[in-house]
Design an enzyme around this catalytic site. Structure first.
Site, PDB file in Angstrom:
ATOM      1  CB  SER A  44      50.532  47.362  47.688  1.00 28.98           C
ATOM      2  OG  SER A  44      50.159  47.776  46.394  1.00 28.98           O
ATOM      3  CG  ASP A  81      50.314  40.565  43.646  1.00 26.83           C
ATOM      4  OD1 ASP A  81      50.642  40.838  44.804  1.00 26.83           O
ATOM      5  OD2 ASP A  81      50.427  41.358  42.696  1.00 26.83           O
ATOM      6  CG  HIS A  97      51.141  44.620  43.012  1.00 25.90           C
ATOM      7  ND1 HIS A  97      50.478  43.621  43.666  1.00 25.90           N
ATOM      8  CD2 HIS A  97      50.989  45.716  43.792  1.00 25.90           C
ATOM      9  CE1 HIS A  97      49.948  44.095  44.781  1.00 25.90           C
ATOM     10  NE2 HIS A  97      50.239  45.373  44.872  1.00 25.90           N
TER      11      HIS A  97
END
Length: 173
Positions: free
Chosen positions: A51, A115, A90
């Protein structure tokens, strides 16, 4: 019936057991020392998904730092979601700062959306103080694949344990 040990064999077995305990306690003390210095419960994490590509690849090891009071938009953070044990890596895309706390919205570089769907039910932001493990300050590429191999393949875990046990039994000093 228990095997009979001579004095030298018993001494050697006890020495091996003590050496093994010394290695384990040294590793544990190193980990806890890093946790104290970085102010992070998990100062080193492995990237488990794609990701965050191209910034980080699956299998990269990340080094975290959690001593800064605030993180900025663009920083890469590692956080835990309530009810899940896997840390998520992230980038911060938005933040809301008040005098008491900082709320963060994150997104993976390789993901199409933010998210919010990963957060707990009816949660729209992360609380910097309680949910962020740390901000990424460095990384080593590909070294974490050993961890991924052991966590995803039960046979590899048992093979490693069997090999370590065998080496501990046949080792001579």
């Amino acid at each position: 019936m228990l095997p009979q040990f001579s004095g030298a064999q018993l001494r050697q077995s006890l020495t091996q057991a003590l050496n093994f305990c010394l290695v384990l306690t040294t590793a544990f003390m190193f980990w806890k020392g890093l946790s104290v210095v970085t102010d992070s419960p998990s100062p080193i994490v492995v990237v488990l998904s794609g990701s965050m590509e191209p910034a980080f690849q699956r299998g990269d090891i990340l080094f975290l730092w959690n001593r800064e009071a605030r993180v900025k938009v663009g920083d890469i953070v590692v956080y835990n979601v309530k009810g899940r044990d896997i840390p998520i890596v992230h980038r911060v895309v938005r933040n809301h700062v008040s005098s008491k706390n900082q709320l963060l919205l994150t997104k993976g570089d390789n993901n199409a959306m933010d998210d919010v769907d990963l957060y707990a039910h009816k949660q729209y932001y992360l609380d910097r103080q309680s949910e962020v493990i740390g901000a990424v300050k460095g990384y080593v590429p590909w070294v974490g694949y050993a961890t991924i191999l052991l966590s995803e393949n039960l046979w590899a875990k048992y093979a490693l344990l069997a090999g370590m046990g065998f080496l501990a039994m046949v080792q001579r000093e």
